[in-house]
Design a protein around this motif. Structure first.
Motif, PDB file in Angstrom:
ATOM      1  N   ASP A 143       0.804  -1.157  -0.161  1.00 30.36           N
ATOM      2  CA  ASP A 143       0.061   0.138  -0.045  1.00 30.36           C
ATOM      3  C   ASP A 143       0.857   1.249  -0.133  1.00 30.36           C
ATOM      4  OD1 ASP A 143       0.825   0.153   2.629  1.00 30.36           O
ATOM      5  OD2 ASP A 143      -1.014   0.171   3.415  1.00 30.36           O
ATOM      6  N   GLY A 144       0.314   2.312  -0.281  1.00 31.16           N
ATOM      7  CA  GLY A 144       1.334   3.642  -0.480  1.00 31.16           C
ATOM      8  C   GLY A 144       0.250   4.599  -1.074  1.00 31.16           C
ATOM      9  N   GLY A 145       0.978   5.574  -1.281  1.00 28.03           N
ATOM     10  CA  GLY A 145       0.366   6.821  -1.727  1.00 28.03           C
ATOM     11  C   GLY A 145       1.395   7.870  -2.540  1.00 28.03           C
ATOM     12  N   ALA A 146       1.018   9.171  -3.005  1.00 24.67           N
ATOM     13  CA  ALA A 146       1.722  10.192  -3.421  1.00 24.67           C
ATOM     14  C   ALA A 146       0.831  11.276  -3.569  1.00 24.67           C
ATOM     15  CB  ALA A 146       2.371   9.523  -4.549  1.00 24.67           C
ATOM     16  N   LEU A 147       1.678  12.568  -3.735  1.00 25.64           N
ATOM     17  CA  LEU A 147       0.935  13.755  -3.829  1.00 25.64           C
ATOM     18  C   LEU A 147       1.823  14.268  -5.252  1.00 25.64           C
ATOM     19  CD1 LEU A 147      -0.868  15.973  -2.908  1.00 25.64           C
ATOM     20  CD2 LEU A 147       1.349  16.908  -1.879  1.00 25.64           C
ATOM     21  N   GLY A 148       0.993  13.892  -6.466  1.00 22.83           N
ATOM     22  CA  GLY A 148       1.564  14.178  -7.785  1.00 22.83           C
ATOM     23  C   GLY A 148       1.397  15.626  -8.126  1.00 22.83           C
ATOM     24  N   LEU A 170     -11.134  17.026 -26.533  1.00 28.99           N
ATOM     25  CA  LEU A 170      -9.578  16.186 -26.158  1.00 28.99           C
ATOM     26  C   LEU A 170      -9.158  16.699 -24.942  1.00 28.99           C
ATOM     27  CD1 LEU A 170      -8.065  16.234 -29.624  1.00 28.99           C
ATOM     28  CD2 LEU A 170      -9.415  14.619 -28.765  1.00 28.99           C
ATOM     29  N   HIS A 171      -8.979  15.648 -24.181  1.00 31.89           N
ATOM     30  CA  HIS A 171      -8.595  15.821 -22.665  1.00 31.89           C
ATOM     31  C   HIS A 171      -7.257  14.956 -22.638  1.00 31.89           C
ATOM     32  CE1 HIS A 171      -9.134  16.536 -18.259  1.00 31.89           C
ATOM     33  NE2 HIS A 171      -8.673  15.365 -18.210  1.00 31.89           N
ATOM     34  N   GLY A 172      -6.441  15.934 -21.768  1.00 35.16           N
ATOM     35  CA  GLY A 172      -5.258  14.899 -21.179  1.00 35.16           C
ATOM     36  C   GLY A 172      -4.999  15.568 -19.812  1.00 35.16           C
ATOM     37  N   ALA A 173      -4.102  14.810 -19.059  1.00 30.66           N
ATOM     38  CA  ALA A 173      -4.008  14.857 -17.693  1.00 30.66           C
ATOM     39  C   ALA A 173      -2.513  14.241 -17.438  1.00 30.66           C
ATOM     40  CB  ALA A 173      -4.884  14.282 -16.716  1.00 30.66           C
ATOM     41  N   LEU A 174      -1.737  14.811 -16.742  1.00 33.24           N
ATOM     42  CA  LEU A 174      -0.306  14.454 -16.350  1.00 33.24           C
ATOM     43  C   LEU A 174       0.016  14.858 -14.889  1.00 33.24           C
ATOM     44  CD1 LEU A 174       2.207  12.928 -16.779  1.00 33.24           C
ATOM     45  CD2 LEU A 174       3.300  14.981 -17.843  1.00 33.24           C
ATOM     46  N   HIS A 175       0.320  13.927 -14.135  1.00 36.10           N
ATOM     47  CA  HIS A 175       0.531  14.197 -12.647  1.00 36.10           C
ATOM     48  C   HIS A 175       2.098  13.242 -12.238  1.00 36.10           C
ATOM     49  CE1 HIS A 175      -3.302  15.590 -12.690  1.00 36.10           C
ATOM     50  NE2 HIS A 175      -2.862  16.945 -11.857  1.00 36.10           N
ATOM     51  N   TYR A 176       2.974  13.812 -11.784  1.00 34.73           N
ATOM     52  CA  TYR A 176       4.224  13.032 -11.373  1.00 34.73           C
ATOM     53  C   TYR A 176       4.326  13.405  -9.876  1.00 34.73           C
ATOM     54  CZ  TYR A 176       8.831  11.349 -10.780  1.00 34.73           C
ATOM     55  OH  TYR A 176      10.149  10.534 -10.461  1.00 34.73           O
ATOM     56  N   ALA A 177       4.931  12.420  -9.098  1.00 30.70           N
ATOM     57  CA  ALA A 177       5.056  12.442  -7.789  1.00 30.70           C
ATOM     58  C   ALA A 177       6.576  11.743  -7.384  1.00 30.70           C
ATOM     59  CB  ALA A 177       4.274  11.813  -6.851  1.00 30.70           C
ATOM     60  N   PRO A 178       7.794  12.664  -7.402  1.00 30.49           N
ATOM     61  CA  PRO A 178       9.010  11.941  -7.007  1.00 30.49           C
ATOM     62  C   PRO A 178       8.931  11.227  -5.499  1.00 30.49           C
ATOM     63  CG  PRO A 178       9.157  14.355  -6.686  1.00 30.49           C
ATOM     64  CD  PRO A 178       7.728  14.239  -7.047  1.00 30.49           C
ATOM     65  N   SER A 179       9.929  10.581  -5.310  1.00 29.44           N
ATOM     66  CA  SER A 179      10.015   9.871  -3.844  1.00 29.44           C
ATOM     67  C   SER A 179       9.663  10.988  -2.926  1.00 29.44           C
ATOM     68  CB  SER A 179      11.493   9.223  -4.018  1.00 29.44           C
ATOM     69  OG  SER A 179      12.595  10.099  -3.812  1.00 29.44           O
ATOM     70  N   ILE A 180      10.001  12.091  -2.894  1.00 28.70           N
ATOM     71  CA  ILE A 180      10.054  12.811  -1.631  1.00 28.70           C
ATOM     72  C   ILE A 180       8.545  13.000  -1.136  1.00 28.70           C
ATOM     73  CG2 ILE A 180      10.233  15.258  -3.145  1.00 28.70           C
ATOM     74  CD1 ILE A 180      11.606  14.512   0.464  1.00 28.70           C
ATOM     75  N   LEU A 181       7.921  12.903  -2.532  1.00 32.47           N
ATOM     76  CA  LEU A 181       6.178  13.285  -2.274  1.00 32.47           C
ATOM     77  C   LEU A 181       5.617  11.973  -2.413  1.00 32.47           C
ATOM     78  CD1 LEU A 181       5.719  16.262  -4.524  1.00 32.47           C
ATOM     79  CD2 LEU A 181       5.783  16.294  -1.991  1.00 32.47           C
ATOM     80  N   SER A 182       5.983  10.839  -2.022  1.00 34.40           N
ATOM     81  CA  SER A 182       5.611   9.351  -2.011  1.00 34.40           C
ATOM     82  C   SER A 182       5.780   8.738  -0.494  1.00 34.40           C
ATOM     83  CB  SER A 182       6.148   8.512  -3.063  1.00 34.40           C
ATOM     84  OG  SER A 182       6.036   9.121  -4.311  1.00 34.40           O
ATOM     85  N   PHE A 183       4.830   8.070  -0.304  1.00 33.75           N
ATOM     86  CA  PHE A 183       4.790   7.349   1.140  1.00 33.75           C
ATOM     87  C   PHE A 183       4.509   5.986   0.876  1.00 33.75           C
ATOM     88  CE2 PHE A 183       0.932   9.534   0.562  1.00 33.75           C
ATOM     89  CZ  PHE A 183      -0.101   8.783   0.932  1.00 33.75           C
ATOM     90  N   GLY A 184       4.503   5.202   2.146  1.00 38.03           N
ATOM     91  CA  GLY A 184       4.143   3.878   2.118  1.00 38.03           C
ATOM     92  C   GLY A 184       5.308   3.095   1.138  1.00 38.03           C
ATOM     93  N   ASP A 185       4.678   2.182   0.552  1.00 39.37           N
ATOM     94  CA  ASP A 185       5.354   1.340  -0.454  1.00 39.37           C
ATOM     95  C   ASP A 185       5.629   1.859  -1.801  1.00 39.37           C
ATOM     96  OD1 ASP A 185       5.589  -1.093   1.254  1.00 39.37           O
ATOM     97  OD2 ASP A 185       3.574  -1.458   0.813  1.00 39.37           O
ATOM     98  N   SER A 186       5.306   3.051  -2.051  1.00 42.18           N
ATOM     99  CA  SER A 186       5.212   3.971  -3.134  1.00 42.18           C
ATOM    100  C   SER A 186       6.642   4.603  -3.169  1.00 42.18           C
ATOM    101  CB  SER A 186       4.248   4.743  -3.519  1.00 42.18           C
ATOM    102  OG  SER A 186       3.245   4.204  -3.843  1.00 42.18           O
TER     103      SER A 186
END
Length: 186
Positions: free
Chosen positions: A96-101, A118-134
């Motif tokens: 389990d885990g999570g992130a703030l992208g 047309l719709h597009g979305a992109l979000h990225y969370a590096p390790s500093i903004l990830s928790f748990g197993d992510s």
């Protein structure tokens, strides 16, 4: 399943139009997702929440917060948003885990084909903004929508949600695939 909660669930679904601008339901071959957005595209902010059930007992919950505005891409009317997607996930395989992208979205309307966008979305969370197993998270969604009637549209596209696992070599696709769905506006 606790059947005593079904009336509460039905009542909460009936109350959605009073609090929401739109409800979005989509399917892939292995998942189903529901998303509620609380403001329409004329608002300066967008707040939404969603739940995804993925085959194999994986549950994903997201909360989105974006600043948004109307703009143009060339001569095409568009809506763009920049903000964050908070994602938490739980898998019955002890992960389990999570992130703030950080990222955003854009929707472009095609005036030559009324109702098509047309719709597009992109979000990225590096390790500093990830928790748990992510260890990190990448979320991409692309879709083409057609407004069938004034308050409903159908769409098709592709969704990709991936995370690297912290103590394991490799990554997992939390949700991926061709999607189809409907969006209802209130």
């Amino acid at each position: 399943m606790n059947y005593s909660r079904i009336p509460l669930f039905v009542l909460s679904l009936a109350a959605v139009p009073a609090f929401a601008a739109d409800v979005d339901l989509s399917l892939t071959n292995e998942s189903v997702k529901g998303q509620v957005n609380f403001f329409d595209n004329r608002s300066e902010i967008q707040v939404g929440t969603g739940y995804t059930y993925h085959e194999g007992s994986r549950h994903l919950l997201n909360v989105d917060f974006h600043a948004q505005g109307r703009t143009a891409l060339g001569n095409l009317p568009a809506t763009a948003g920049i903000g964050v997607k908070a994602l938490g996930w739980d898998d019955d395989n002890d992960y389990d885990g999570g992130a703030l992208g950080l990222g955003g979205f854009g929707t472009v309307n095609l005036p030559n084909v009324p109702g098509l966008s047309l719709h597009g979305a992109l979000h990225y969370a590096p390790s500093i903004l990830s928790f748990g197993d992510s260890e990190d998270m990448t979320s991409v969604e692309l879709r083409a929508s057609y407004r069938v009637i004034r308050n409903a549209e159908v769409f098709a596209g592709y969704r990709y949600l991936n995370t690297d696992l912290e103590d394991v070599k490799g990554d997992i696709n939390l949700d991926e695939g061709v999607l189809a769905g409907i969006k209802i506006f209130f």
